[in-house]
Design a protein around this motif. Structure first.
Motif, short mmCIF file in Angstrom:
data_model
loop_
_atom_site.label_atom_id
_atom_site.label_comp_id
_atom_site.label_asym_id
_atom_site.label_seq_id
_atom_site.Cartn_x
_atom_site.Cartn_y
_atom_site.Cartn_z
N ASN A 188 9.48 2.84 32.59
CA ASN A 188 8.94 1.94 31.57
C ASN A 188 7.43 2.15 31.38
O ASN A 188 6.93 2.10 30.25
N ARG A 189 6.72 2.37 32.48
CA ARG A 189 5.27 2.59 32.37
C ARG A 189 4.97 3.85 31.55
O ARG A 189 4.12 3.82 30.65
N GLN B 128 2.23 3.88 23.10
CA GLN B 128 0.85 3.66 22.69
C GLN B 128 0.27 4.89 22.00
O GLN B 128 -0.47 4.77 21.01
N ILE B 129 0.60 6.08 22.50
CA ILE B 129 0.14 7.32 21.85
C ILE B 129 0.67 7.40 20.42
O ILE B 129 -0.07 7.71 19.47
N GLN B 130 1.96 7.10 20.25
CA GLN B 130 2.54 7.13 18.90
C GLN B 130 1.91 6.08 18.01
O GLN B 130 1.68 6.31 16.81
N SER C 37 5.79 -1.32 9.32
CA SER C 37 7.20 -1.07 9.67
C SER C 37 7.30 -0.22 10.93
O SER C 37 8.10 -0.51 11.83
N ALA C 38 6.49 0.84 11.02
CA ALA C 38 6.52 1.71 12.20
C ALA C 38 6.04 0.97 13.45
O ALA C 38 6.63 1.10 14.53
N LEU C 39 4.99 0.18 13.30
CA LEU C 39 4.47 -0.55 14.45
C LEU C 39 5.45 -1.61 14.94
O LEU C 39 5.56 -1.86 16.14
N ARG C 40 6.18 -2.22 14.03
CA ARG C 40 7.18 -3.23 14.44
C ARG C 40 8.25 -2.57 15.31
O ARG C 40 8.66 -3.13 16.33
N GLN C 41 8.71 -1.39 14.92
CA GLN C 41 9.71 -0.69 15.72
C GLN C 41 9.16 -0.35 17.11
O GLN C 41 9.86 -0.50 18.13
N LEU C 42 7.92 0.09 17.16
CA LEU C 42 7.31 0.42 18.45
C LEU C 42 7.09 -0.84 19.29
O LEU C 42 7.26 -0.82 20.52
N GLU D 42 8.57 -1.51 22.97
CA GLU D 42 7.72 -1.82 24.11
C GLU D 42 8.13 -3.12 24.77
O GLU D 42 8.16 -3.22 26.01
N GLY D 43 8.45 -4.13 23.96
CA GLY D 43 8.90 -5.40 24.52
C GLY D 43 10.19 -5.26 25.29
O GLY D 43 10.39 -5.88 26.33
#
Length: 531
Positions: free
Chosen positions: A483-484, A491-493, A513-518, A522-523
């Motif tokens: 996970n780490r 974060q890089i993406q 939209s892209a940030l919501r998927q990331l 992450e969550g």
């Protein structure tokens, strides 16, 4: 003034955020800051309006607490919760009323019981916050939470009856009992009916933003309807919240995630607001005393304050150990540890509901004369509220540590979670094998099946790894390392997408939209959010 209340809310949230950042007790800091700000020359008076508290602050706080409560745990501890939420407020009303009658010379019996009912309901917000942070046993937290959900209904009903007698309306003990039963049963019926209606509408909408919006307005509407038909708005809101909280496991994931985030923010705003507002009332309360003897009112305040604390301690210990005289209770319930019992008895901080009830006392009675000793009731209520917050609120964490009242539920919870996750993983694996058997050899979808197998295995491993996470001797587990590293790659993406937006290659809508998927990814992989 509306602008003043807005300023109070903004300052309160900022101060609460600073307190949480540095690990301070926000309720205590806000009350102390309010006490200081109230004496600054030139600042406007921030009057506590009873209608604001009883119709705009209390319903959402109770509703949110009920959503997070466990109906199963409350039912299991119904006897103890009932003694705290019904018996103790009535005992406090009577005991404090007697003390106040003899401590304040011009206070008649009816007005003395009004004071007793006003300061009867504890506010468990700060006590529960301390308990969660220090890991109190789950049963203690259940008792404090159940008490906070229902004691307002008992105390406010007693308050109305005592107030009716004080202003000159005729009432008898039987009238009071009947009124209490009608209010309780009516509130329960309204709450359950409203809960069913809200659940149906949310299921019908299947629109997370509108479902959450409906949930936000629900406590205000439920409280208003119940009060309009002379039922208990408090019981109605709590009943609806408990029902909807139990049903939330059937809601869509988006609605659950959104509801949790929204209600936590609402709670933070309202709790911060009311604690700062409490401190700001001191100048008005002092000015209202007029020509009263300082020595006499201080003696009365000390007597009422001591009685409030003592009655709770005597009641909690008496009810806890007295119940063990019955063999059936001794066999069914474990022996209560004295330290845990004392923590419950000491967690009796009063809050804004008491002040709102005191400010709601009318200026005159039915014959046109002034309400007897209204100024003294306001002052004594303020002393009890602020005194319990500062004395019990500051000493409760030290007391919990000193008595060693720590919950042993975490390890059992982790074991239960691991077993449940193991069963869930085996069930998922069985279904995945069925799906795999339906896919022909060489099909590209088999690669996706392998990825899902790895994901299920990682979920199973994470639950078992959590059993040793509290040990300093065990380093980073494989799943935590996974996970780490994955979060680092996320974060890089994320930075690349932002850079693409900054270069004008993608639009802000595409970026969101892209940030919501990331963010969701992450969550999902954040092991810190596990039990």
């Amino acid at each position: 003034m509306d602008e003043g209340l807005l300023i109070v809310a903004v300052v309160a949230v900022i101060l609460a955020a600073i307190c949480r950042r540095f690990g301070l007790s926000a309720p205590l800091v806000l009350v102390v800051v309010g006490l200081g700000l109230g004496w600054i020359p030139g600042l406007p008076e921030f009057t506590l309006e009873p209608e604001l508290v009883l119709f705009a602050v209390l319903p959402p706080l109770l509703y949110s607490a009920a959503l997070d409560s466990s109906y199963v745990a409350l039912r299991k501890n119904v006897r103890a919760v009932g003694l705290l939420a019904v018996g103790l407020p009535l005992a406090t009303t009577a005991g404090v009323g007697v003390v106040a009658y003899y401590a304040v010379p011009d206070l008649p019996w009816a007005a003395a019981f009004v004071l007793g009912a006003v300061i009867a309901p504890p506010d468990a917000v700060s006590a529960q916050a301390v308990g969660r942070r220090l890991g109190l046993p789950r049963r203690v937290m259940t008792l404090l939470g159940g008490e906070s959900l229902l004691n307002d209904a008992t105390a406010l009903t007693a308050y109305r009856l005592a107030l009716a007698a004080a202003v000159g309306a005729t009432t008898t003990v039987w009238d009071g009992i009947l009124a209490f039963l009608i209010a309780a049963v009516g509130g329960l019926i309204v709450g359950l009916a409203a809960g069913l209606a809200v659940a149906f509408m949310r299921h019908f909408l299947t629109d997370p933003p509108m479902e959450t919006a409906l949930g936000i307005i629900a406590p205000f509407a439920i409280y208003f309807v119940a009060e309009e038909i002379h039922a208990s708005g408090v019981i109605a809101v709590v009943a609806a919240g408990l029902y909807l909280g139990q049903r939330s496991v059937r809601e869509g994931y988006a609605t659950r995630l959104q509801d949790t985030a929204v209600w936590r923010s609402i709670d933070a705003i309202l709790e911060s607001f009311v604690f700062l507002l409490i401190g700001l009332q001191l100048p008005q309360v002092i000015e209202g005393l007029g020509d009263r003897s300082t020595a006499a009112i201080c003696w009365a305040a000390a007597a009422v304050f001591a009685a409030t604390i003592a009655i709770r301690i005597v009641w909690v210990f008496g009810a806890t150990y007295g119940a063990r005289l019955f063999p059936r209770i001794r066999q069914r319930e474990p022996y209560p540890q004295p330290g845990a019992v004392f923590v419950v008895s000491w967690a009796g901080m009063r809050g804004v509901v008491s002040l709102a009830a005191a400010f709601a006392i009318p200026l005159t009675v039915d014959d046109g004369s002034q309400f007897p000793a209204r100024d003294a009731i306001l002052f004594l209520t303020f002393v009890v509220v602020v005194g319990t917050l500062l004395l019990q609120g500051t000493t409760l964490p030290l007391l919990i540590r000193w008595l060693g009242v720590q919950g042993d539920d975490r390890q059992a919870d982790l074991v239960g979670l691991a077993r449940a996750q193991d069963r869930a993983g085996r069930t998922a694996f069985a279904r995945l094998e069925q799906i795999k058997a339906e896919i022909p050899e060489g099909d590209a979808r088999l690669e996706q099946v392998k990825i899902l197998e790895h994901w299920i295995r990682a979920r199973k491993n994470l639950a078992w790894e959590g059993l040793g996470r509290d040990s300093d001797e065990i380093g980073e587990s494989p799943t935590e390392a996974y996970n780490r590293i994955r979060n680092e790659l996320i974060q890089i993406q994320r930075e690349v997408f932002i850079d693409e937006r900054d270069r004008g290659r993608i639009d802000d809508e595409v970026l969101r939209s892209a940030l919501r998927q990331l963010d969701l990814a992450e969550g999902l992989g954040d092991s810190r959010k596990q039990l």
